[in-house]
Enzyme design. Structure first.
Site, PDB file in Angstrom:
ATOM      1  N   LYS A 121      -1.650  -4.201  27.129  1.00  0.00           N
ATOM      2  CA  LYS A 121      -0.888  -3.210  26.600  1.00  0.00           C
ATOM      3  C   LYS A 121      -1.688  -1.960  26.063  1.00  0.00           C
ATOM      4  O   LYS A 121      -2.536  -1.452  26.208  1.00  0.00           O
ATOM      5  CB  LYS A 121      -0.212  -2.757  25.625  1.00  0.00           C
ATOM      6  CG  LYS A 121       1.245  -2.427  25.120  1.00  0.00           C
ATOM      7  CD  LYS A 121       2.208  -2.828  25.617  1.00  0.00           C
ATOM      8  CE  LYS A 121       3.588  -2.430  25.442  1.00  0.00           C
ATOM      9  NZ  LYS A 121       4.651  -3.321  25.905  1.00  0.00           N
TER      10      LYS A 121
HETATM   11  N1  GLU Z   1       6.904  -2.535  29.137  1.00  0.00           N
HETATM   12  C1  GLU Z   1       7.506  -4.010  28.899  1.00  0.00           C
HETATM   13  C2  GLU Z   1       7.228  -4.453  28.631  1.00  0.00           C
HETATM   14  O1  GLU Z   1       7.161  -4.711  26.436  1.00  0.00           O
HETATM   15  C3  GLU Z   1       6.997  -4.067  31.036  1.00  0.00           C
HETATM   16  C4  GLU Z   1       5.943  -4.302  30.830  1.00  0.00           C
HETATM   17  C5  GLU Z   1       5.435  -5.263  32.025  1.00  0.00           C
HETATM   18  O2  GLU Z   1       6.119  -4.966  33.340  1.00  0.00           O
HETATM   19  O3  GLU Z   1       3.760  -5.113  32.438  1.00  0.00           O
HETATM   20  O4  GLU Z   1       8.371  -5.914  28.755  1.00  0.00           O
END
Ligand code: GLU
Length: 435
Positions: A124
């Site tokens: 993240k």
């Molecule tokens: N931000 C989204 C999540 O928390 C998608 C992450 C992604 O597609 O890599 O799942």
């Protein structure tokens, strides 16, 4: 420029991280992790390995603002784990982003990918900024410099960002372009959630909400409730909340309340969701003043009597302070971490079935995986194919977890952690520890 004169990261936004009387998202994650590790009798070394992020990067991101002055923002990227494959996870822009939060969200991505059987690890990122106060060109410079600072972290086989809170297709396009310019070739697979014309996937934008609805329908089925006899409350009317509300509405469910940052909107006869979406789009993406409902607070909205509550706004919305007041049969966590760990047992005692975030909102990363696959093949699927495969993967994941629930007599959340941790631990055993 000498080293000394390099601008220091300035905390322009000094909001504290987690509230003091509440658990931090990382503690919430760890509490659930510990519980699952006990059930799995995970050995101490494996526990330590999986509890520690592989890499935590903090970067200073200097930006020349429109007024010509330099402003330095703080950016983060945490790779929690890359056992199952390259790490994957979104990037959020928000005034209160902090390392603790990003660490928790990165770990959740690891478990989320494992739950839906997607071959990615978890990561993240975030930049501490107030995107509402930045012009488009400031946002572009911020995104490009953040990307440039992390060129050695990102990569289609290493770490693949995606949208998250306050980041969108345009931000992903800038990341893709910055990375591609630096590697002197077009690298669409370095980031997902891109515009379709630039290697994005059909259905990616709606994927998280669509996945929320797939698992909600599966849960309703287990409880013997017909979708068209269902009352639904949705907190948050961004991408996830609005799509979830719209698809539940299409299923014949009555969506009795919705909300956004301007507050909650309640109509016991049901809200016309397509109308609400149109209203929001015509009204600068806000529900402020939505006429066909009574105004209520976001707190009251969470406590409404309903069959399905979809918290799709942000973390820590249902905690020990209000968990006993929740009057829903099912909570489907559209957001990441909307229920704190110390609310879990209260909800369990009251018989509320919680479809945990790492399953409920995994539709987004599932279609991100499809996007990455399509980019690498250079062959693009129809929306129908994307939705069909998404539906299948979400449904399989739900069924797998339901089986673990039955086997161990545990909640869906506990089952999700047991399933995910077991999968990562088994893979790690096969890979071994490189020495
Ligand atoms: N931000 C989204 C999540 O928390 C998608 C992450 C992604 O597609 O890599 O799942």
């Amino acid at each position: 420029m000498s080293k000394k004169s390099k601008p220091q990261p300035t905390a322009f936004y000094k909001e504290p991280g987690p509230k003091l009387d509440e658990e931090s998202p990382f503690e919430s994650m760890m509490e659930r992790f510990r519980f699952a590790a006990d059930i799995l009798e995970l050995d101490e070394g494996m526990f330590q390995y999986l509890a520690s992020p592989v890499k935590q990067v903090i970067v200073s991101v200097p930006v020349v603002m429109d007024n010509g002055k330099i402003q330095v923002f703080e950016g983060y990227r945490v790779i929690h784990d890359n056992v199952l494959g390259p790490s994957k996870g979104g990037i959020r822009f928000a005034p209160d982003v902090n390392l603790e939060e990003v660490k928790a969200l990165a770990a959740w991505m690891t478990w989320k990918c494992a739950v839906v059987n997607v071959p990615f690890g978890g990561a993240k990122g975030g930049i501490r900024c107030n995107p509402k106060e930045l012009s488009k060109s400031e946002l572009e410079r911020l995104t490009r410099r953040y990307t440039a600072n992390l060129l050695d972290v990102f990569g289609p086989d290493r770490d693949i960002p995606a949208p998250d809170m306050n980041t969108d297709e345009q931000v992903m396009a800038w990341i893709m372009d910055t990375y591609s310019m630096n590697s002197q070739r077009t690298e669409t697979a370095v980031v997902t959630g891109k515009p379709i014309i630039l290697g994005g996937s059909q259905g990616r934008k709606e994927a998280t909400g669509r996945g929320v609805v797939t698992v909600t329908l599966a849960a309703l089925n287990k409880l013997g409730i017909m979708p068209n006899k269902t009352e639904v409350v949705v907190q948050g009317f961004g991408n996830v909340g609005a799509v979830s509300a719209e698809l539940m509405h299409e299923q014949g469910a009555k969506v009795i309340a919705i909300s956004d940052i301007s507050g909650g909107y309640y109509n016991p006869d049901g809200i016309d969701i397509p109308k609400a979406i149109k209203y929001m789009n015509d009204n600068n993406r806000s529900l402020e003043g939505f006429p066909e409902a009574d105004k209520i607070t976001n707190e009251d909205l969470l406590e409404l009597k309903c069959d399905v509550l979809i918290p799709a706004a942000k973390e820590d919305q249902i905690s020990k302070h209000n968990a006993h007041k929740i009057n829903a049969k099912i909570i489907a966590e559209g957001a990441n971490g909307p229920v704190t760990a110390n609310a879990d047992s209260i909800l369990e005692e009251n018989g509320v079935m919680v479809i945990p975030d790492i399953l409920a909102n995994a539709g987004g990363v599932t279609v991100s995986y499809f996007e990455w696959v399509q980019d690498r093949q250079g062959y693009f699927w129809t929306e129908e194919r994307v939705n069909r495969r998404l539906n299948r993967m979400m449904r399989n994941a739900f069924d797998n977890l339901y089986q673990v629930c039955d086997e161990h007599k545990i909640t869906m959340r506990q089952a999700a952690y047991v399933y995910a941790i077991n999968r990562v631990a088994e893979t790690l055993k096969l890979r071994g520890i490189y020495a």
